[in-house]
Design an enzyme around this catalytic site. Structure first.
Site, short mmCIF file in Angstrom:
data_model
loop_
_atom_site.label_atom_id
_atom_site.label_comp_id
_atom_site.label_asym_id
_atom_site.label_seq_id
_atom_site.Cartn_x
_atom_site.Cartn_y
_atom_site.Cartn_z
CB CYS A 150 -36.97 -11.88 13.81
SG CYS A 150 -36.32 -10.26 14.23
CB SER A 190 -10.26 -30.75 -5.37
OG SER A 190 -10.95 -31.13 -4.19
N GLY A 191 -8.90 -33.66 -4.30
CA GLY A 191 -8.20 -34.19 -3.15
C GLY A 191 -8.84 -33.79 -1.84
N GLY A 192 -9.85 -32.92 -1.91
CA GLY A 192 -10.54 -32.47 -0.72
C GLY A 192 -11.67 -33.38 -0.32
CB VAL A 193 -13.86 -33.27 2.69
CG1 VAL A 193 -15.05 -34.06 3.24
CG2 VAL A 193 -12.72 -33.30 3.69
CG ASP A 194 -16.88 -30.45 -0.14
OD1 ASP A 194 -17.14 -30.98 0.96
OD2 ASP A 194 -16.80 -29.23 -0.29
CB SER A 195 -13.96 -33.64 -5.14
OG SER A 195 -12.68 -33.77 -4.56
CB SER A 196 -12.75 -37.45 -1.40
OG SER A 196 -11.54 -36.87 -1.80
CD GLU A 237 -32.50 -18.14 14.41
OE1 GLU A 237 -32.39 -17.14 13.69
OE2 GLU A 237 -33.53 -18.38 15.09
CG HIS A 278 -33.11 -14.32 15.82
ND1 HIS A 278 -33.25 -14.63 14.49
CD2 HIS A 278 -33.23 -12.98 15.91
CE1 HIS A 278 -33.42 -13.52 13.79
NE2 HIS A 278 -33.41 -12.50 14.65
#
Length: 509
Positions: free
Chosen positions: A79, A221-227, A169, A167
């Site tokens: 584009c 934090s108990g979340g996915v990322d930090s775990s 994508e 596009h």
């Protein structure tokens, strides 16, 4: 070192989607602003120029330095990128007679072109531009057209440089995946070795090399990322990692105890810190969302610093930063315009004297989950809905008090519990309850009430960049509403948020 596709961003809403499509091929790619091009190394196999809200004819139009790329590495302009390669190298771009936006069909395709191998004539593509390429330089060959756009795609003679005005994508370009595979796999020759297994192993090796025998602290934090970040680091450095989980008083009901318990079987060294009162005091009488974020962030840093000082010789702070946070922080528009203050991309105040390590900074959210699965994390933890860094602090509109937090925790607990009970939790990407700064009239028994209103929010998404509201069954919503109103003292009205992102955001603040 993985084969890499470099994507130069000119501010298009679709730039991250290009990256996701390439990552889905198990090929590594990175996004950089057009004016912050990294050193072009051997492992960069090709470069893609994104679209843009700008016109190439604008005085402030973005102009990248392609002197180390064009004619040297395979190059694909999408584009705006295609119009830039035409307009700035001897062609001409003019305003379209009519805005070319939406579905179109190719009525000419050069199937001998490497870019269009296996592409059908008449295939549907997605246009999104107000300009069109009126004239191409002499050494450019047209390789695709639509009924309204003669220069739908081109190739430069003697170069592996291509431009397309649509596009590939987006899903509306029906054979866009084939086009991108032709470019990435065939023209650029990338190896498809960017997998959760390869990322996990290479990350563990690089973390060992980076950290050596130093000590690291990480805020869980108990979340996915930090775990997932914690398990990667644990696999790399073992007992030299200490995790700190702070109860800021803005967690979900019983979350502090439940999260600490869930980490017991993971081999992690976790310290739990109850700091509710400090956070409530810091948030007294603050109603502005950004000021709330700053107060929560500052208090977290103070608490974290206090705990970190109890551990001798700590050199590193680990963060669960993921790739969308990084992209926003180096955006074309500048970090101040886009980054959320609680992302903390870039680190902590100087006085903490800690170096930053971010094991997940190259991954999108769904990739984090796949890496977590590879590392053996439980499906219950990996399937947890995202939860904002400031917690319930940005789901309580207006000032924050301990009583408001209690009310919201109770309502949120009912909503999430019922989603799980009705097997709807895994059908939703993120759900929560928002406490609104209004009261409404109601009737309970023979009495009039004037109490709080809450909004239920449930969205479907892949990584939070875009999201659509979930069409939860009416019977389910009725059940949840009835339970909240009857069981949570202080609430007499429940509404359901049916806004999509964009234009609305997932969170209300």
């Amino acid at each position: 070192m993985f084969d890499t596709i470099l994507i130069l961003d000119f501010g298009s809403q679709y730039t991250q989607l290009i990256a996701r499509r390439i990552r889905e091929m198990n090929v590594y790619c990175e996004i950089y602003p057009f004016n912050k091009i990294p050193t072009i190394t051997k492992n960069i196999k090709g470069v893609i120029l994104s679209g843009s809200p700008f016109s190439v004819r604008d005085a402030q139009a973005p102009v990248p330095d392609l002197s180390e790329i064009k004619g040297i590495k395979p190059l694909l302009g999408v584009c705006y990128g295609a119009q830039f390669l035409a307009h700035n190298f001897g062609g001409e771009v003019l305003p379209s007679n009519k805005r070319e936006y939406g579905r179109a069909n190719l009525d000419y395709v050069n199937n001998s072109s490497d870019l269009f191998l296996g592409i059908d004539t008449k295939t549907q593509v997605w246009m999104s531009h107000g300009d069109t390429i009126a004239k191409i330089p002499e050494n450019y060959d047209i390789i695709a057209s639509t009924a309204d756009v003669k220069v739908g795609a081109y190739k430069i003679k003697g170069e592996t440089t291509y431009g397309i005005q649509f596009h590939p994508e987006v899903y509306h370009t029906l054979q866009g995946k084939i086009m991108l595979e032709n470019y990435v796999l065939n023209i650029c020759g990338c190896q498809q070795n960017w997998t959760p297994e390869s990322f996990a192993q290479s990350s563990i090796n690089s973390l060992k090399e980076q950290i050596k025998t130093d000590k690291v602290i990480l805020g869980l934090s108990g979340g996915v990322d930090s775990s997932v970040a914690a398990i990667l680091l644990h696999n790399a450095i073992g007992a030299k990692l200490t995790c700190i989980f702070v109860d800021n008083g803005l967690l979900r009901k019983n979350e502090f105890e439940e999260v600490l318990n869930s980490y017991k079987n993971m081999g992690l060294n976790v310290i739990g810190v109850n700091s509710k009162d400090k956070f409530y005091k810091a948030l007294e009488n603050i109603t502005d969302p950004e000021q709330k974020r700053k107060a929560i962030g500052k208090t977290f840093i103070d608490v974290f610093d206090e705990e970190a000082k109890k551990i001798e010789d700590v050199k590193w702070l680990a963060q669960g930063t993921i790739y969308p946070d990084v992209i926003e922080s180096i955006s074309v528009n500048g970090p101040s315009a886009t980054i959320k203050s609680h992302h903390n991309v870039g680190g902590l105040p100087d006085y903490m004297k800690l170096k930053i390590v971010e094991p997940l900074r190259l991954l999108f959210k769904d990739e984090v989950r796949r890496v977590g699965k590879e590392l053996g994390l439980s499906s219950a933890l990996l399937g947890r809905h995202p939860f904002p860094g400031p917690g319930l602090g940005i789901r309580i509109l207006g000032d924050i008090t301990a009583d408001k937090v209690r009310i919201l925790q109770e309502a949120d607990n009912i909503f999430i519990s019922e989603l799980k009970a009705d097997n709807l939790y895994n059908e939703v990407w993120q759900a929560g309850v928002i406490l609104l700064p209004i009261q409404s009239v109601g009737v309970m028994g023979d009495e009039r009430t004037y109490e709080q209103v809450v909004a239920l929010r449930a969205v479907q998404s892949t990584d939070g960049m875009t999201a659509d509201w979930v069409h939860l069954p009416y019977e389910f919503l009725a059940k949840v509403s009835n339970k909240i109103i009857n069981q949570v003292k202080g609430i007499n009205r429940v509404v359901y948020d049916i806004s999509s992102k964009p234009p609305a955001t997932i969170e209300w603040e």
